[in-house]
Scaffold this motif. Structure first.
Motif, PDB file in Angstrom:
ATOM      1  N   ALA A 263       0.851  -1.197   0.000  1.00  0.00           N
ATOM      2  CA  ALA A 263       0.000   0.000   0.000  1.00  0.00           C
ATOM      3  C   ALA A 263       0.884   1.243   0.000  1.00  0.00           C
ATOM      4  O   ALA A 263       1.965   1.245   0.595  1.00  0.00           O
ATOM      5  CB  ALA A 263      -0.902  -0.023   1.236  1.00  0.00           C
ATOM      6  N   GLY A 264       0.452   2.272  -0.692  1.00  0.00           N
ATOM      7  CA  GLY A 264       1.217   3.529  -0.749  1.00  0.00           C
ATOM      8  C   GLY A 264       2.559   3.348  -1.435  1.00  0.00           C
ATOM      9  O   GLY A 264       3.558   3.988  -1.067  1.00  0.00           O
ATOM     10  N   GLY A 329      10.673   0.414   9.427  1.00  0.00           N
ATOM     11  CA  GLY A 329       9.914   0.663  10.660  1.00  0.00           C
ATOM     12  C   GLY A 329       8.727  -0.280  10.784  1.00  0.00           C
ATOM     13  O   GLY A 329       8.234  -0.812   9.790  1.00  0.00           O
ATOM     14  N   ASN A 330       8.243  -0.452  12.027  1.00  0.00           N
ATOM     15  CA  ASN A 330       7.199  -1.439  12.299  1.00  0.00           C
ATOM     16  C   ASN A 330       5.885  -1.165  11.578  1.00  0.00           C
ATOM     17  O   ASN A 330       5.169  -2.093  11.216  1.00  0.00           O
ATOM     18  CB  ASN A 330       6.936  -1.525  13.815  1.00  0.00           C
ATOM     19  N   ASP A 331       5.555   0.113  11.335  1.00  0.00           N
ATOM     20  CA  ASP A 331       4.279   0.425  10.678  1.00  0.00           C
ATOM     21  C   ASP A 331       4.223  -0.122   9.250  1.00  0.00           C
ATOM     22  O   ASP A 331       3.146  -0.298   8.685  1.00  0.00           O
ATOM     23  CB  ASP A 331       4.055   1.945  10.619  1.00  0.00           C
ATOM     24  N   PHE A 332       5.395  -0.383   8.705  1.00  0.00           N
ATOM     25  CA  PHE A 332       5.449  -0.858   7.315  1.00  0.00           C
ATOM     26  C   PHE A 332       4.705  -2.186   7.164  1.00  0.00           C
ATOM     27  O   PHE A 332       4.130  -2.480   6.117  1.00  0.00           O
ATOM     28  CB  PHE A 332       6.915  -1.009   6.883  1.00  0.00           C
ATOM     29  N   ALA A 333       4.688  -2.991   8.236  1.00  0.00           N
ATOM     30  CA  ALA A 333       4.041  -4.319   8.171  1.00  0.00           C
ATOM     31  C   ALA A 333       2.580  -4.190   7.753  1.00  0.00           C
ATOM     32  O   ALA A 333       2.072  -5.020   6.985  1.00  0.00           O
ATOM     33  CB  ALA A 333       4.148  -5.020   9.521  1.00  0.00           C
ATOM     34  N   GLY A 334       1.908  -3.153   8.224  1.00  0.00           N
ATOM     35  CA  GLY A 334       0.484  -2.965   7.919  1.00  0.00           C
ATOM     36  C   GLY A 334       0.242  -2.648   6.449  1.00  0.00           C
ATOM     37  O   GLY A 334      -0.893  -2.703   5.977  1.00  0.00           O
ATOM     38  N   ARG A 335       1.298  -2.325   5.719  1.00  0.00           N
ATOM     39  CA  ARG A 335       1.127  -1.985   4.299  1.00  0.00           C
ATOM     40  C   ARG A 335       1.366  -3.197   3.385  1.00  0.00           C
ATOM     41  O   ARG A 335       1.273  -3.076   2.160  1.00  0.00           O
ATOM     42  CB  ARG A 335       2.129  -0.862   3.932  1.00  0.00           C
ATOM     43  N   LEU A 336       1.687  -4.334   3.986  1.00  0.00           N
ATOM     44  CA  LEU A 336       2.080  -5.502   3.174  1.00  0.00           C
ATOM     45  C   LEU A 336       1.046  -6.620   3.242  1.00  0.00           C
ATOM     46  O   LEU A 336       0.472  -6.888   4.313  1.00  0.00           O
ATOM     47  CB  LEU A 336       3.423  -6.053   3.686  1.00  0.00           C
ATOM     48  N   LYS A 337       0.813  -7.272   2.112  1.00  0.00           N
ATOM     49  CA  LYS A 337      -0.120  -8.396   2.061  1.00  0.00           C
ATOM     50  C   LYS A 337       0.386  -9.395   1.022  1.00  0.00           C
ATOM     51  O   LYS A 337       0.687  -8.985  -0.110  1.00  0.00           O
ATOM     52  CB  LYS A 337      -1.487  -7.876   1.610  1.00  0.00           C
TER      53      LYS A 337
END
Ligand SMILES: Cc1cc2nc3c(=O)[nH]c(=O)nc-3n(C[C@H](O)[C@H](O)[C@H](O)COP(=O)(O)OP(=O)(O)OC[C@H]3O[C@@H](n4cnc5c(N)ncnc54)[C@H](O)[C@@H]3O)c2cc1C
Length: 414
Positions: A263-264, A329-337
């Protein structure tokens, strides 16, 4: 002719089998592709996910300026992307400053130079013997070696490694390399879901036993991956131990790709490569936004890929998330699928990704390729001296085997 009789049986419908079939058909010779899967292409395989054509197997038209699949892709009206591949351009300089990247590339070139020098007088060494003792870049070079060859440098022949012929022109097909190869075989007669279990060459005609019954043929072109041949010592009757041994001397290394939605993604430049670690072998290469798409192509090789295969796609994804969050950074995980992947080592009809030669055994490629009794011919990437491990190696060996079969036929008819 029916599907249980043919003049030339082509065993395996991958790049080599399809090339052989096209060559035979061009000479008006009846042939039948006998394929274990329900599709053509073998290790060339494009799937459609999230609206994009994704190559789970071969993706790069290596040596594209002399690669026959490039012309075929054009003839099929496909879109060829000539953007320089990520490994020839600087990687993202996060944790890997440009001066270090330069030093790494220099160390990689030095490896080739040192190998050439070590082998100048003949003989062979493991490719890893050319790494400098405790060299700063040894682990990253070994990791990249596993992407290139599917195995660690100390397991493979240095002679074979430098025999590889690369024009360093690399293109890709937007609609898929695998789709191109499969479509090239679409006009050929084929039997699907038809794994060959035995090739009996004791009688006047070949008897090819398959899970769907026996097929009779005058000649056969065997294009099975070396790992499949190596595990099937009774496939030929009478046995051909030199072929099985050659296949064992040319094991399939392992490389697996995982596609991950991002995402993004626009914050990154298209086709950017990044490494999370430059100090270890068990690390992946990440191509961000291949073809400008909102995704990352994760590439793992060698023992590292083999270890991850035990846990399947989830293990690859978890590994990639851990490496990428360590960078971004840890927030990057939420952008991956995760989108798609294929475990080539666990695939019974491949059992690996591409062949390498064991140290001292580069000459086994010629042994594998040699015809038997003017009626069993051999093809497949592993039979190529300089284009092994590639789909165009499959093409060249398939075409050569078909031409040898045609010449043998003419000798019999003369
Ligand atoms: C992840 C990955 C990335 C790659 N990247 C590239 C790349 O960028 N560029 C490149 O050029 N190459 C690449 N390759 C390598 C390339 O895909 C192969 O070298 C090439 O496709 C091999 O063609 P082949 O015809 O020799 O073998 P295969 O494609 O393996 O064909 C053999 C066929 O035999 C069939 N078969 C197996 N067992 C039996 C049986 N018992 N009976 C009947 N049929 C059977 C198989 O199903 C298969 O269709 C990659 C491979 C992988 C896995």
């Amino acid at each position: 002719m029916s599907n249980n009789d043919t003049e030339v049986a082509i065993i395996g419908g991958g790049a080599a089998g399809i090339a052989a079939g096209r060559r035979l058909r061009a000479s008006g010779i009846d042939c039948l592709l006998i394929e274990a899967r329900d599709r053509l292409g073998g290790r060339a395989w494009t799937v459609k996910e999230n609206g994009f054509a994704l190559d789970l197997g071969c993706g790069w038209l290596h040596s594209a300026d002399r690669n026959p699949w490039a012309k075929i892709a054009e003839d099929q009206n496909r879109t060829i992307d000539r953007t320089r591949p990520p490994w020839t351009r600087p990687s993202l300089p996060i944790r890997f400053p440009l001066e270090e990247q330069h030093a790494f590339h220099q160390a990689m070139n030095d490896l080739y130079d040192r190998l050439e020098a070590m082998l100048a007088k003949g003989g062979d060494v493991a490719a890893g013997a050319a790494l400098p003792p405790s060299g700063r870049w040894n682990n990253l070079i070994t990791a990249v070696g596993t992407y290139i060859s599917g195995a660690e440098l100390d397991r493979m022949s240095g002679r074979d490694f430098i025999n590889y012929q690369d024009t360093e022109v690399n293109w890709s097909v937007v609609e898929g390399y695998g789709a191109t190869i499969a479509a090239a075989g679409s006009g050929l007669r084929a039997a699907f879901d038809c794994a060959v279990t035995r090739i009996d060459h004791s009688g006047p005609r070949l008897k090819i036993e398959t899970v769907k019954g026996t097929i009779f043929a005058d000649r056969a072109i065997v294009t099975l991956p070396t790992a499949v041949l190596a595990g099937n010592e009774n496939i030929f009757a009478p046995a051909l131990p030199e072929k099985i041994e050659a296949a064992r001397d040319l094991p399939l290394g392992l490389a697996d790709k995982l596609f991950v939605a991002l995402a993004g993604a626009e914050e990154f430049e298209a086709n950017t490569r990044v490494f999370a670690h430059t100090d270890r072998v068990a690390t992946a290469s990440y191509q961000i936004r291949p073809f400008g798409r909102p995704m990352i192509e994760v590439y793992c090789g060698g023992s590292h890929a083999a270890a991850l295969e035990v846990g399947g796609e989830r293990a690859f994804f978890d590994f990639a998330v851990a490496e990428l969050t360590s960078l971004f950074g840890n927030d990057f995980a939420g952008r991956l699928k995760p989108i798609a992947m294929h475990c080539w080592g666990a695939d019974p009809f491949a059992q690996g990704s591409y062949s390498y030669a064991l140290p001292g055994l580069a000459d086994r490629r010629a042994v594998l390729a040699a015809p038997v009794e003017e009626r069993l011919f051999f093809a497949g990437e592993a039979c190529s001296r300089g284009d092994f491990s590639t789909a165009h190696g499959g093409w060249f060996t398939g075409t050569a085997a078909a031409e040898a079969a045609i010449a043998a036929r003419q000798r019999v008819q003369a």
